[in-house]
Design an enzyme around this catalytic site. Sequence first.
Site, PDB file in Angstrom:
ATOM      1  N   ALA A   1       5.964  25.812 -20.439  1.00 45.86           N
ATOM      2  CA  ALA A   1       5.595  25.294 -19.121  1.00 45.86           C
ATOM      3  C   ALA A   1       6.757  24.598 -18.416  1.00 45.86           C
ATOM      4  CB  ALA A   1       4.417  24.338 -19.275  1.00 45.86           C
TER       5      ALA A   1
ATOM      6  N   THR B   1       8.201  23.857 -14.093  1.00 43.36           N
ATOM      7  CA  THR B   1       7.929  22.595 -13.375  1.00 43.36           C
ATOM      8  C   THR B   1       8.769  22.511 -12.103  1.00 43.36           C
ATOM      9  OG1 THR B   1       9.555  21.411 -14.713  1.00 43.36           O
ATOM     10  CG2 THR B   1       7.254  21.269 -15.423  1.00 43.36           C
TER      11      THR B   1
ATOM     12  N   ASP C   1       1.856  32.009 -15.434  1.00 44.01           N
ATOM     13  CA  ASP C   1       2.066  31.997 -13.985  1.00 44.01           C
ATOM     14  C   ASP C   1       2.733  33.253 -13.430  1.00 44.01           C
ATOM     15  OD1 ASP C   1       4.823  31.636 -14.679  1.00 44.01           O
ATOM     16  OD2 ASP C   1       4.604  29.467 -14.646  1.00 44.01           O
TER      17      ASP C   1
ATOM     18  N   HIS D   1      -0.056  33.877 -23.801  1.00 40.43           N
ATOM     19  CA  HIS D   1      -1.283  33.181 -23.410  1.00 40.43           C
ATOM     20  C   HIS D   1      -1.945  33.827 -22.193  1.00 40.43           C
ATOM     21  CE1 HIS D   1       0.296  29.394 -25.683  1.00 40.43           C
ATOM     22  NE2 HIS D   1      -0.142  30.334 -26.486  1.00 40.43           N
TER      23      HIS D   1
ATOM     24  N   CYS E   1     -14.309  40.580 -17.928  1.00 44.31           N
ATOM     25  CA  CYS E   1     -15.677  40.216 -18.290  1.00 44.31           C
ATOM     26  C   CYS E   1     -15.672  39.831 -19.762  1.00 44.31           C
ATOM     27  CB  CYS E   1     -16.614  41.401 -18.046  1.00 44.31           C
ATOM     28  SG  CYS E   1     -18.252  41.120 -18.770  1.00 44.31           S
TER      29      CYS E   1
ATOM     30  N   CYS F   1     -18.358  42.740 -21.580  1.00 49.32           N
ATOM     31  CA  CYS F   1     -18.042  44.173 -21.714  1.00 49.32           C
ATOM     32  C   CYS F   1     -16.540  44.455 -21.640  1.00 49.32           C
ATOM     33  CB  CYS F   1     -18.798  45.008 -20.681  1.00 49.32           C
ATOM     34  SG  CYS F   1     -18.152  44.866 -19.004  1.00 49.32           S
TER      35      CYS F   1
ATOM     36  N   SER G   1       9.794  23.914 -23.584  1.00 49.71           N
ATOM     37  CA  SER G   1       8.606  23.922 -24.438  1.00 49.71           C
ATOM     38  C   SER G   1       8.733  22.834 -25.487  1.00 49.71           C
ATOM     39  CB  SER G   1       8.453  25.284 -25.124  1.00 49.71           C
ATOM     40  OG  SER G   1       7.399  25.232 -26.066  1.00 49.71           O
TER      41      SER G   1
HETATM   42  P1  NAD Z   1       4.436  21.613 -22.964  1.00 49.69           P
HETATM   43  O1  NAD Z   1       3.729  21.056 -21.758  1.00 49.69           O
HETATM   44  O2  NAD Z   1       3.919  21.287 -24.306  1.00 49.69           O
HETATM   45  O3  NAD Z   1       5.975  21.179 -22.937  1.00 49.69           O
HETATM   46  C1  NAD Z   1       6.781  21.323 -21.813  1.00 49.69           C
HETATM   47  C2  NAD Z   1       8.118  20.695 -22.138  1.00 49.69           C
HETATM   48  O4  NAD Z   1       9.027  21.027 -21.090  1.00 49.69           O
HETATM   49  C3  NAD Z   1       8.057  19.151 -22.217  1.00 49.69           C
HETATM   50  O5  NAD Z   1       8.826  18.697 -23.308  1.00 49.69           O
HETATM   51  C4  NAD Z   1       8.679  18.725 -20.894  1.00 49.69           C
HETATM   52  O6  NAD Z   1       9.261  17.454 -20.960  1.00 49.69           O
HETATM   53  C5  NAD Z   1       9.693  19.832 -20.693  1.00 49.69           C
HETATM   54  N1  NAD Z   1      10.123  20.032 -19.305  1.00 49.69           N
HETATM   55  C6  NAD Z   1       9.426  19.769 -18.172  1.00 49.69           C
HETATM   56  N2  NAD Z   1      10.131  20.158 -17.108  1.00 49.69           N
HETATM   57  C7  NAD Z   1      11.306  20.663 -17.564  1.00 49.69           C
HETATM   58  C8  NAD Z   1      12.441  21.237 -16.938  1.00 49.69           C
HETATM   59  N3  NAD Z   1      12.542  21.342 -15.606  1.00 49.69           N
HETATM   60  N4  NAD Z   1      13.458  21.690 -17.717  1.00 49.69           N
HETATM   61  C9  NAD Z   1      13.386  21.579 -19.085  1.00 49.69           C
HETATM   62  N5  NAD Z   1      12.321  21.036 -19.728  1.00 49.69           N
HETATM   63  C10 NAD Z   1      11.288  20.599 -18.968  1.00 49.69           C
HETATM   64  O7  NAD Z   1       4.551  23.158 -22.702  1.00 49.69           O
HETATM   65  P2  NAD Z   1       4.417  24.369 -23.703  1.00 49.69           P
HETATM   66  O8  NAD Z   1       5.238  24.120 -24.913  1.00 49.69           O
HETATM   67  O9  NAD Z   1       4.646  25.574 -22.874  1.00 49.69           O
HETATM   68  O10 NAD Z   1       2.891  24.339 -24.126  1.00 49.69           O
HETATM   69  C11 NAD Z   1       1.912  24.149 -23.139  1.00 49.69           C
HETATM   70  C12 NAD Z   1       0.848  25.206 -23.038  1.00 49.69           C
HETATM   71  O11 NAD Z   1       0.379  25.096 -21.721  1.00 49.69           O
HETATM   72  C13 NAD Z   1       1.345  26.589 -23.168  1.00 49.69           C
HETATM   73  O12 NAD Z   1       0.514  27.162 -24.083  1.00 49.69           O
HETATM   74  C14 NAD Z   1       1.138  27.243 -21.794  1.00 49.69           C
HETATM   75  O13 NAD Z   1       0.332  28.383 -21.955  1.00 49.69           O
HETATM   76  C15 NAD Z   1       0.314  26.296 -21.000  1.00 49.69           C
HETATM   77  N6  NAD Z   1       0.796  25.978 -19.631  1.00 49.69           N
HETATM   78  C16 NAD Z   1       1.364  26.933 -18.863  1.00 49.69           C
HETATM   79  C17 NAD Z   1       1.818  26.616 -17.597  1.00 49.69           C
HETATM   80  C18 NAD Z   1       2.454  27.698 -16.756  1.00 49.69           C
HETATM   81  O14 NAD Z   1       2.088  28.857 -16.871  1.00 49.69           O
HETATM   82  N7  NAD Z   1       3.440  27.362 -15.929  1.00 49.69           N
HETATM   83  C19 NAD Z   1       1.704  25.314 -17.113  1.00 49.69           C
HETATM   84  C20 NAD Z   1       1.097  24.342 -17.942  1.00 49.69           C
HETATM   85  C21 NAD Z   1       0.652  24.691 -19.211  1.00 49.69           C
END
Ligand code: NAD
Length: 255
Positions: free
Chosen positions: A23, A27, A107, A124, A132, A135, A198
């Site tokens: 994620a 951000t 996303d 994910h 659905c 089905c 992550s």
């Molecule tokens: P996580 O939320 O556990 O960790 C995100 C990490 O990224 C954190 O340590 C955070 O501090 C860091 N971070 C934030 N912004 C950053 C940047 N600009 N550069 C570098 N690091 C940055 O995320 P995860 O490990 O992906 O696990 C979360 C779960 O949530 C996943 O399974 C995912 O499917 C889902 N998710 C997806 C989205 C999306 O699709 N964008 C958004 C939120 C959650």
Amino acid sequence: MQDDLLAAGRLLREGRILAFTGAGISTESGIPDFRGPDGVWTRLDPADFHISRFVADPEIRKRGWALHQQGQLWGARSQVRPNRGHLALVDLWREGRLVGCVTQNIDGLHQAAGLPDEAVAELHGNTRRARCLRCEQTWPTETVLEWVDAGAADPSCPNCGGIVKTATVMFGEMLPQREMERAWEMASTASAVLAIGSTLSVWPAAEIPARLAADGRPLVIVNQGPTEMDHVATIRLEGAAGVILPRLVEIAEGM
Ligand code: NAD
């Protein structure tokens, strides 16, 4: 930091890289992560993201579809755009240095940035399609949103009446098997892993970088804040993906 950047750039240049994204890479596109300092878990209850609640509570489903309808859940009607981090991975792909991108994100921003579908394994799921739960028929999410526009606040399957949900993996659901297989296929050809944005704490997804690192393949982590695998990282680069990744690619290309 400069020495670490140079060393990581060298690895990118010489290796066949598997990108593993979370994620945090999105951000900077305006999508909150889950566990970062401004993450979703600071405001919402993770239990609301469990499949059993979604199935049991029509109000949760209605709320979710209304948010999708307003473009707020980075799905079919979202205005979110890829950022410099996503674009840097496309540069690596075009240079022939990326074997693929395994993402936990739903996303679709890696593809929006220019990675072809075959280069991305979405562990994910994604918000582009809906299915659905009974089905298993699928539709583009936009089609389901048209049913919502027409008044079905909690749309059901036109064929069997089952509950309709976006093709994202909620807590309590299995990961899509085909995507998992594709991810392991990509991993099997990688000589190094670049884990970005992550906490590397969500399993079984995190098993991929963990296994490659245990097999002795270099693991470069780009993250803001700690991760569960910092102790096994070859190089750890602290900071924003949208700043660090373009610099890494520039270094790799300039070598
Ligand atoms: P996580 O939320 O556990 O960790 C995100 C990490 O990224 C954190 O340590 C955070 O501090 C860091 N971070 C934030 N912004 C950053 C940047 N600009 N550069 C570098 N690091 C940055 O995320 P995860 O490990 O992906 O696990 C979360 C779960 O949530 C996943 O399974 C995912 O499917 C889902 N998710 C997806 C989205 C999306 O699709 N964008 C958004 C939120 C959650």
